[in-house]
Write a protein that holds these residues in place. Structure first.
Motif, PDB file in Angstrom:
ATOM      1  N   GLY A   3       0.791  -1.222   0.000  1.00 44.15           N
ATOM      2  CA  GLY A   3       0.000   0.000   0.000  1.00 44.15           C
ATOM      3  C   GLY A   3       0.817   1.261   0.000  1.00 44.15           C
ATOM      4  N   VAL A   4       2.138   1.192   0.245  1.00 41.72           N
ATOM      5  CA  VAL A   4       2.948   2.404   0.228  1.00 41.72           C
ATOM      6  C   VAL A   4       3.054   2.912  -1.198  1.00 41.72           C
ATOM      7  N   THR A   5       3.058   4.192  -1.365  1.00 41.76           N
ATOM      8  CA  THR A   5       3.062   4.757  -2.714  1.00 41.76           C
ATOM      9  C   THR A   5       4.457   4.845  -3.280  1.00 41.76           C
ATOM     10  N   LEU A   6       4.546   4.683  -4.603  1.00 43.33           N
ATOM     11  CA  LEU A   6       5.830   4.867  -5.276  1.00 43.33           C
ATOM     12  C   LEU A   6       6.322   6.285  -5.066  1.00 43.33           C
ATOM     13  N   TYR A   7       5.368   7.206  -4.950  1.00 43.69           N
ATOM     14  CA  TYR A   7       5.727   8.600  -4.717  1.00 43.69           C
ATOM     15  C   TYR A   7       6.559   8.753  -3.452  1.00 43.69           C
ATOM     16  N   MET A 134       1.197  16.886  -8.636  1.00 44.49           N
ATOM     17  CA  MET A 134       1.377  15.511  -9.115  1.00 44.49           C
ATOM     18  C   MET A 134       0.352  15.105 -10.165  1.00 44.49           C
ATOM     19  N   SER A 135      -0.500  16.059 -10.588  1.00 46.87           N
ATOM     20  CA  SER A 135      -1.584  15.688 -11.504  1.00 46.87           C
ATOM     21  C   SER A 135      -1.074  15.221 -12.857  1.00 46.87           C
ATOM     22  N   LYS A 136       0.136  15.618 -13.219  1.00 46.56           N
ATOM     23  CA  LYS A 136       0.687  15.228 -14.515  1.00 46.56           C
ATOM     24  C   LYS A 136       1.751  14.137 -14.388  1.00 46.56           C
ATOM     25  N   GLY A 137       1.697  13.426 -13.277  1.00 45.05           N
ATOM     26  CA  GLY A 137       2.661  12.353 -13.075  1.00 45.05           C
ATOM     27  C   GLY A 137       3.560  12.640 -11.891  1.00 45.05           C
ATOM     28  N   TYR A 138       4.229  11.591 -11.431  1.00 46.15           N
ATOM     29  CA  TYR A 138       5.073  11.730 -10.252  1.00 46.15           C
ATOM     30  C   TYR A 138       6.345  12.530 -10.567  1.00 46.15           C
ATOM     31  N   VAL A 139       6.582  13.564  -9.812  1.00 49.97           N
ATOM     32  CA  VAL A 139       7.805  14.363  -9.896  1.00 49.97           C
ATOM     33  C   VAL A 139       8.217  14.724  -8.480  1.00 49.97           C
ATOM     34  N   TRP A 140       9.459  15.132  -8.300  1.00 54.03           N
ATOM     35  CA  TRP A 140       9.851  15.730  -7.033  1.00 54.03           C
ATOM     36  C   TRP A 140      10.547  17.046  -7.284  1.00 54.03           C
ATOM     37  N   VAL A 248      12.116  17.135 -11.122  1.00 60.96           N
ATOM     38  CA  VAL A 248      12.789  15.956 -11.651  1.00 60.96           C
ATOM     39  C   VAL A 248      11.809  14.789 -11.599  1.00 60.96           C
ATOM     40  N   LYS A 249      11.843  13.972 -12.660  1.00 54.80           N
ATOM     41  CA  LYS A 249      10.997  12.774 -12.725  1.00 54.80           C
ATOM     42  C   LYS A 249      11.921  11.562 -12.815  1.00 54.80           C
ATOM     43  N   PRO A 250      12.282  10.997 -11.670  1.00 59.15           N
ATOM     44  CA  PRO A 250      13.279   9.907 -11.664  1.00 59.15           C
ATOM     45  C   PRO A 250      12.663   8.568 -12.028  1.00 59.15           C
ATOM     46  N   THR A 251      12.476   8.332 -13.305  1.00 60.96           N
ATOM     47  CA  THR A 251      11.816   7.107 -13.749  1.00 60.96           C
ATOM     48  C   THR A 251      12.770   5.911 -13.780  1.00 60.96           C
ATOM     49  N   ARG A 252      14.072   6.156 -13.935  1.00 61.12           N
ATOM     50  CA  ARG A 252      15.042   5.065 -13.976  1.00 61.12           C
ATOM     51  C   ARG A 252      16.359   5.565 -13.404  1.00 61.12           C
ATOM     52  N   MET A 253      16.925   4.765 -12.526  1.00 64.40           N
ATOM     53  CA  MET A 253      18.218   5.125 -11.949  1.00 64.40           C
ATOM     54  C   MET A 253      19.118   3.904 -11.897  1.00 64.40           C
ATOM     55  N   ASP A 254      20.391   4.120 -12.169  1.00 58.30           N
ATOM     56  CA  ASP A 254      21.398   3.081 -12.074  1.00 58.30           C
ATOM     57  C   ASP A 254      22.543   3.579 -11.203  1.00 58.30           C
TER      58      ASP A 254
END
Length: 934
Positions: A3-7, A134-140, A248-254
């Motif tokens: 139940g924890v959010t990805l956000y 956050m209405s247009k997607g997850y960002v920080w 920033v929209k961190p969709t992928r990190m390595d």
């Protein structure tokens, strides 16, 4: 943490707490139940897992250097947004040390534990900053953070980054010198920087577009590890657009690792989803981190570990929720991390209750936990890094001291050949030649015959008091001795134009020179090696008519006399050259003397070979022609000729070219698994004697094991040190189709490929290109360990090597199945596209040397090819011609050819004398401008 959010998770992953201030229940009294070990059965590395914080979101708990406290950020009541707290590791009530104003993040103790640092927005305003939409997607959001220093009780606050606007945060500290690594937008991108503990001497460490953050030092501060996103194409455009809005929209990190100054940066992970919060193991050889790669679209993060070369991936936690921010204690015995796991007890009504707060189990709080670290055997290889694991293991075997540097004629090279044979056989390949080994005989050393002698003024010199140089010509000459000082001509430094032969007639005489270089020249080691090269001095003497040369190490009497030189394989200077001891040379500096110099050097032959396997096309509709994928197996043995150091030690050649063989075996594995798809046979070749002049590949081209034409050759040489995820695909211009074939493959493998350049270059692809075959040369660039005894396996990027193998295999599969052959393009010879720019002197004929320095070869410089429209091509020369003279200067070797070219100027007309098909011919040519090929 169901139940924890990805956000919530990725906000924490970015070293920024959740953007929304959420009310949190007050901390309740602890029930009387005893704490229990919260370790799950699968968590073999953890023991005595216990919880330190209770209620709210508590994360990024970093150790004091004394190992007695943790500093962390929390949004528990009554905080409206994150504040910094310090908590004893024995537990208890944490103490707030930030001001309570603004929003804070990313705290760390400074060396000595007498000060702390953290990031805060309080100077931008006392209120918690407004979270992003956050209405247009997850960002920080990139809030107006600055980095502050304070005492551990929160007093004495000093702004360390007062002169920059924007985001300065994510600071951590080196345990040795107290320097700070942090993330900032001060240059317009999210980059890593390093500064002193007082905020001075700021230096930028990263430059590539994308987010770089959350960096940590290794325990010895020699390296840093961090998380990064490297968006490309439309993703990069979106990243820049959001960055302009401080989002920033961190969709992928390595994960990346680099030296502490930012050099030698390399990508460690290529996992789906987000990998973040990396921290070094105490020994600096492994990294522990958090990732959701098992289920990339979920918010379930666990802890994993991986070697710094990208091999050895291992899962550490299995909580089913969120585990992140793992940090080892200074003594390496305890791990702190943040988690949603629960410690429950039975309440009065028989229901599970949260042990401390009394709240129902399943609440979304994130808390700080400690665990004793347990050494445990690694489980079976993770599928995600199997290729990297095999790559690392192959390099380790080939680059072990026991392989003796894989020098031709060594037992170690035979063992390496056997590894290739066994590996290819196990993969189902068939021998490409009878017995797998295509044998050839080469010159591996030179010995001094009994006919070699020296007499001064008619008196024989003892054999222990003189030695011929490796590049000495064979022959006998008697004549007067003439001193020419250091024997240096036009060295190309600030002393350019120097000529120690000026005004001295050495025609028909023996030139006497000092060994090495004048002490007042103050040359760098590489310059001194070139300027003092005895073969160059001999070529200069020969070009002025000298018939022999004697060398003495007496130019700098303050230096201890060096030993006489040893013999090794190299091209001849054309005249007899000997070095004598100071004892012999003492009398030669005064008066007139004569010498009789006789040198006879005999080549020692050794058998070596190419290891050849073949994957037979399994498709019903087979196409004409075959494909070759190759890498060279040999290296420099104990150093000597070809080495760029003077160490008489094992030169393991981990990158050059154990890495190429490791990648070659991975290519063979991939293609063998797709045999049914193959429409052309693919020959897998581990070439021999590359370091001695690409002899193995030259032999293969002249003696192919099949009559079918070769449609393309893919070469892997030095692919073990990929930095900043960048691969050079040299030879990309040798066929019109290479870019269209390879670029999409690189994109799919998430590697930045630089594709281009001719098919020339001193590696095994060149003989194929000269023979009319399209080629590519996979290469990750040179480095300071190249051709030295320090090229060892601990510097290898195994995950990068595995990626290169995957790219090569896919490109090979495409070419093998193409109905149309590649379109061969003959392009001008040029330096590989690896960067760099040097000023060149002298002139050019546009010739491509053969690099074959076999002492038994006829005198002259055989050329492999000529540059289209170059001076030699215009004069009618072609590949295979052997140049024996340019103007009045004799050319007995490639070294002679290079010396003549460096001694002439562009625009000057000359006569080239050469041999073709046994006939001596001449042609007029005009010297051109020097370039990558002479």
């Amino acid at each position: 943490m169901k139940g924890v959010t990805l956000y919530l998770l990725v906000a924490a992953a970015a070293c920024c707490p959740p953007d929304a201030a959420k009310p949190v229940a007050p901390v309740a009294a602890k029930p009387a139940a005893e704490a229990k070990d919260l370790r799950l059965p699968e968590e073999a590395h953890l023991k005595n897992v216990r919880q330190l914080t209770f209620g709210g979101n508590n994360a990024e708990a970093y150790w004091a250097f004394g190992g007695d406290r943790l500093i962390l950020q929390s949004d528990r009541q009554p905080y409206k947004c994150d504040q910094i707290e310090i908590l004893p590791i024995t537990g208890g009530e944490p103490k707030r040390v930030s001001s309570g104003k603004g929003r804070t993040t990313c705290a760390y103790f400074l060396k000595g534990d007498r000060e702390i640092i953290y990031a805060s927005t309080h100077e931008a305003g006392p209120a918690c900053p407004t979270p992003p939409d956050m209405s247009k997607g997850y960002v920080w959001a990139l809030f107006e953070y600055d980095i502050y220093k304070a005492r551990p009780d929160g007093t004495g606050v000093i702004n360390l980054t007062p002169n920059t606007r924007g985001y300065d945060a994510e600071a951590t500290v080196c345990a040795k010198d107290g320097s700070v690594v942090f993330t900032s937008t001060r240059t317009g991108d999210l980059e890593l920087f390093r500064m002193d503990a007082d905020g001075k001497n700021v230096k930028q460490l990263t430059t590539a577009p994308g987010y770089d953050g959350g960096a940590f030092f290794s325990a010895d501060c020699s390296k840093i590890v961090w998380r990064s996103s490297r968006p490309a194409g439309k993703d990069l455009e979106e990243y820049k657009a959001l960055l302009a809005q401080n989002l920033v929209k961190p969709t992928r990190m390595d994960l990346y690792v680099a030296n502490a100054d930012g050099t030698d940066a390399r990508q460690v992970t290529y996992l789906p989803g987000a990998s973040f919060a990396p921290f070094f193991f105490p020994d600096g050889k492994r990294i522990i981190f958090s990732s959701n790669y098992v289920n990339p679209r979920s918010p379930e993060f666990d802890l994993f570990a991986v070697n710094i070369d990208g091999s050895g991936l291992e899962r550490i936690t299995y909580s089913g929720g969120f585990d992140g921010f793992p940090v080892f204690s200074p003594d390496g015995k305890t791990l702190s991390f943040s988690s949603n796991r629960r410690d429950t007890v039975k309440g009065p009504d028989g229901k599970d209750i949260y042990r401390v707060t009394g709240k129902p189990a399943g609440d979304k709080d994130t808390n700080v936990f400690l665990a004793d670290w347990v050494a445990a055997p690694m489980p079976a290889a993770a599928p995600e890094t199997e290729s990297a694991d095999r790559f690392a293991a192959t390099v380790k075997f080939l680059a072990d001291d026991a392989r003796e540097g894989r020098g031709v004629g060594t037992k170690g090279l035979v063992e390496a050949e056997e590894l290739v044979k066994e590996s290819l056989s196990a993969l189902g390949l068939e021998p490409g030649v009878p017995g797998w080994r295509q044998e050839l005989e080469i010159t591996t050393s030179i010995k001094r015959s009994d006919k070699t002698a020296l007499a001064i003024d008619g008196k024989p010199i003892a054999v222990e008091d003189f030695a011929p140089i490796a590049g000495s010509g064979n022959g006998t000459f008697s004549g007067p001795i003439v001193s020419v000082g250091w024997g240096i001509v036009d060295v190309g430094t600030e002393w350019q134009g120097i000529d120690h032969f000026k005004g001295i007639d050495v025609r028909g005489k023996v030139a006497l020179v000092h060994r090495f270089t004048p002490p007042d020249m103050k040359l760098e080691p590489a310059q001194a090696q070139r300027v003092g090269d005895l073969r160059q001095k001999a070529l200069a003497a020969k070009s002025r008519g000298a018939k022999a040369m004697i060398v003495i190490d007496d130019g700098d009497p303050k230096q201890e006399e060096s030993p006489l030189p040893k013999l090794e394989v190299m091209s001849q200077a054309g005249i007899p050259v000997v070095v004598v001891t100071r004892k012999v040379g003492a009398a030669l500096r005064t008066g007139k003397h004569t010498a009789k110099v006789a040198v006879t050097l005999e080549p020692v032959k050794t058998k070596t070979g190419n290891m050849v396997g073949v994957i037979k096309a399994g498709h019903a509709q087979k196409l004409p022609g075959v494909l070759v994928v190759g890498a060279h197996l040999d290296h420099l043995g104990m150093g000597g000729h070809g080495a760029l150091d003077t160490d008489h030690a094992v030169h393991n050649g981990a990158d050059d070219n154990a890495s190429g063989i490791a990648a070659l075996l991975e290519v063979a594995r991939t293609l063998a698994s797709k045999k049914a798809e193959l429409r052309r046979d693919v020959y897998i070749v581990a070439f021999g004697a590359e370091e001695l002049g690409i002899l193995g590949s030259t032999h293969y081209v002249k003696n192919p094991p099949t009559k079918d034409p070769i449609v393309a050759m893919l070469n892997l040489d030095m692919v073990g040190r990929m930095r900043m995820n960048q691969l050079h695909v040299n030879g990309g211009d040798s066929a019109k189709e290479w870019n269209d074939i390879i670029a999409p493959v690189c994109t799919a493998q998430r590697v930045d490929c630089k594709i281009g350049g001719s098919g020339y270059g001193p590696s095994d692809h060149m003989p194929f290109y000269v023979a009319g075959v399209p080629v590519v040369f996979m290469f990750t660039g040179s480095h300071r360990e190249y051709h030295t005894a320090k090229d060892d396996s601990d510097k290898i990027n195994a995950s990068g090597g595995a990626k290169i193998a995957a790219i090569t295999a896919e490109a090979a599969l495409i070419v093998a199945n193409r109905t149309d052959k590649l379109t061969y393009v003959k392009v001008a010879g040029q330096a590989p596209i690896t960067g760099g720019d040097v000023r060149r002197k002298g002139a050019s004929l546009g010739t491509i040397p053969s690099y074959n320095e076999d002492p038994n070869a006829p005198r002259g410089a055989t050329i492999s090819d000529v540059r289209p429209d170059g001076p030699a091509a215009k004069a009618g020369l072609k590949g295979g011609d052997r140049i024996i003279a340019i103007g009045t200067a004799e050319v007995a070797s490639v070294a002679d050819l290079m010396f003549v070219l460096e001694s002439n100027k562009p625009g000057t007309e000359t006569t080239i004398t050469y041999v073709r098909d046994g006939k001596t011919l001449t042609a007029k040519a005009t010297f051109g401008q020097p370039s990558g090929r002479r």
